[in-house]
Design an enzyme around this catalytic site. Structure first.
Site, PDB file in Angstrom:
ATOM      1  N   ASP A 184      38.488  40.016  45.665  1.00 29.57           N
ATOM      2  CA  ASP A 184      39.022  41.064  45.185  1.00 29.57           C
ATOM      3  C   ASP A 184      40.452  41.366  45.728  1.00 29.57           C
ATOM      4  O   ASP A 184      40.227  41.545  47.039  1.00 29.57           O
ATOM      5  CB  ASP A 184      38.343  42.208  45.126  1.00 29.57           C
ATOM      6  CG  ASP A 184      38.920  43.698  44.594  1.00 29.57           C
ATOM      7  OD1 ASP A 184      39.570  43.552  43.391  1.00 29.57           O
ATOM      8  OD2 ASP A 184      38.911  44.654  45.340  1.00 29.57           O
ATOM      9  N   GLU A 268      40.013  37.828  39.848  1.00 28.80           N
ATOM     10  CA  GLU A 268      40.404  38.648  38.541  1.00 28.80           C
ATOM     11  C   GLU A 268      41.645  38.098  37.574  1.00 28.80           C
ATOM     12  O   GLU A 268      42.526  37.533  38.592  1.00 28.80           O
ATOM     13  CB  GLU A 268      40.600  39.931  38.687  1.00 28.80           C
ATOM     14  CG  GLU A 268      39.595  40.683  39.094  1.00 28.80           C
ATOM     15  CD  GLU A 268      39.968  42.251  39.724  1.00 28.80           C
ATOM     16  OE1 GLU A 268      39.508  43.238  38.911  1.00 28.80           O
ATOM     17  OE2 GLU A 268      40.819  42.181  40.490  1.00 28.80           O
ATOM     18  N   ASP A 349      35.885  48.010  47.552  1.00 23.89           N
ATOM     19  CA  ASP A 349      36.463  46.700  47.301  1.00 23.89           C
ATOM     20  C   ASP A 349      35.200  45.575  47.400  1.00 23.89           C
ATOM     21  O   ASP A 349      35.258  44.639  46.669  1.00 23.89           O
ATOM     22  CB  ASP A 349      37.448  46.316  48.454  1.00 23.89           C
ATOM     23  CG  ASP A 349      38.559  47.245  48.419  1.00 23.89           C
ATOM     24  OD1 ASP A 349      38.923  47.521  47.338  1.00 23.89           O
ATOM     25  OD2 ASP A 349      39.225  47.569  49.504  1.00 23.89           O
TER      26      ASP A 349
END
Ligand SMILES: [Zn+2]
Length: 409
Positions: A184, A268, A349
């Site tokens: 992340d 992502e 996170d």
């Protein structure tokens, strides 16, 4: 595979003059090619192709003597760049329903390199680069080149010169690590991994900001066209270069470490261009440089034969990675939270990075395993991911929670 090797060049004063002149002539050629294309379109309603422009260039070389003082491939490469700019323009036109910036004229600061596309250059051991029409330039070969050199790009950065060789090579493959990892990327921490590891955000631009503001102030106080202004502009450019080099180095190190230890990497699929439209975040996002980091990570993974999977970023921060509950009203300031359904205490996170790897369930080849969060991190975040817990929860919650996702050891 192609790889770029970059080295510093040390041209003499005369060679610097020669290089600057070549750069400037190529820039003028580039701009005049744009003019030709526009004029031709206005007059005939048709476009000019690169082949058309090549014919024009052959004609020009007969009339404009000094063009023959530049290697023919370097000139042809300019036409390729013009073609590339137009292709990108037409692509943007298509993508954005008719709204696209027209290819722009390059001013002196924006045209900073020339390319020998196949020949006209030669590395002369131990430390010289012979360039056709320019001469033998001192070169610092700080590491060996493995593979066949395809192209040679000469680049000016602030007041220094570099050569970038594009090299074709066969990568030597090490065994692929069996671990999977979710990453992340963020602003508070640069990256948080699904094994609980955090990578601090070095914020290079923020650290140099004070100096930069001072230097920019000094620049704007100098008279236009003066030598002092030129000097001040160079100082600003140098500082920008330093910041981007620090960031680049950092991205190389972090991506190298991740690829060396993990065979299956989930990130992502970020639309960074859209994210920087948020002006409050734009500066921090640009300073972090996620785009560059993800591209380093992707090419290093490809080189090593590892997988990089891009997943939809929807709700990665807001869902509980244990039971799938979605905390809809979560704001950016929430760092830790407790899931009201399964009572798991989450670090924002780490939970997001676990959700990122969980989104790849069903797509991960069987040979990869999910690493455990270290006990220290477990204590730190009171994080509970024991598989037995998750399975128990799964059966309790399966009636109303479809999205109960967990990969466990
Ligand atoms: Zn939960």
């Amino acid at each position: 595979m192609l790889k770029t090797y970059k080295y510093r060049l040390y041209p003499t004063r005369k060679q610097t003059k020669e290089l600057d002149w070549t750069l400037e002539t190529c820039r003028i050629l580039y701009n005049s090619c744009l003019v030709d294309r526009n004029r031709h379109y206005e007059q005939t309603g048709k476009g000019l192709s690169r082949i058309d422009q090549q014919k024009l260039l052959v004609r020009d070389k007969k009339n404009i003597e000094y063009l023959t003082d530049i290697h023919s491939q370097v000139l042809q490469d300019v036409l390729f760049r013009v073609e590339k700019a137009y292709k990108a323009f037409f692509r943007r036109l298509k993508d954005r329903n008719g709204k696209a910036g027209y290819p722009r004229f390059k001013n002196i600061d924006r045209y900073d390199s020339i390319t020998y596309t196949q020949s006209g250059f030669k590395i002369i051991e131990p430390a010289k680069l012979a360039l056709s029409k320019i001469g033998c330039i001192k070169l610092k070969l700080h590491r060996n080149i493995n593979g066949a050199v395809k192209t040679c790009n000469i680049k000016k950065e602030a007041d220094k010169w570099y050569v970038c060789f594009s090299v074709e090579y066969e990568p030597v493959r090490k065994p692929i690590p069996a671990q999977q990892i979710g990453i992340d990327v963020g602003i508070k921490s640069f990256a948080v991994l699904s094994n609980g590891e955090e990578v601090d955000n070095p914020k290079y631009l923020v650290k140099s900001e004070e100096k930069l503001i001072k230097k920019q102030k000094r620049l704007s106080s100098k008279k236009k066209g003066s030598n002092n202004r030129k000097k001040a502009r160079m100082l600003v450019a140098k500082l920008h270069k330093k910041v981007s080099e620090q960031r680049r180095d950092f991205h190389h190190k972090v991506s190298r470490k991740i690829v060396d230890n993990h065979g299956y990497i989930a990130v992502e699929d970020l639309q960074i261009k859209n994210m920087v439209k948020n002006h409050n975040l734009a500066k921090s996002i640009n300073d972090a440089g996620w785009g560059q980091f993800l591209s380093f990570l992707t090419y290093k993974a490809e080189e090593a034969g590892c997988y990089v999977e891009k997943v939809n970023p929807r709700n990665t921060s807001k869902s509980c990675s244990i039971c799938g509950y979605v905390y809809k009203d979560m704001t950016l300031s929430v760092r830790n939270w407790v899931c009201p359904i399964c009572n798991t205490e989450h670090n924002r996170d780490i939970n997001a990075s676990i959700n990122i790897i969980n989104k790849t369930i069903g797509r991960v080849p069987a040979e990869f395993t999910l690493g455990e969060i270290s006990s220290m991190d477990m204590q730190k975040h009171a994080f509970c991911v024991a598989s037995s817990n998750a399975c128990a929860l799964k059966s309790i919650l399966s009636k109303n929670q479809e999205a109960c996702r967990f990969i466990g050891g």
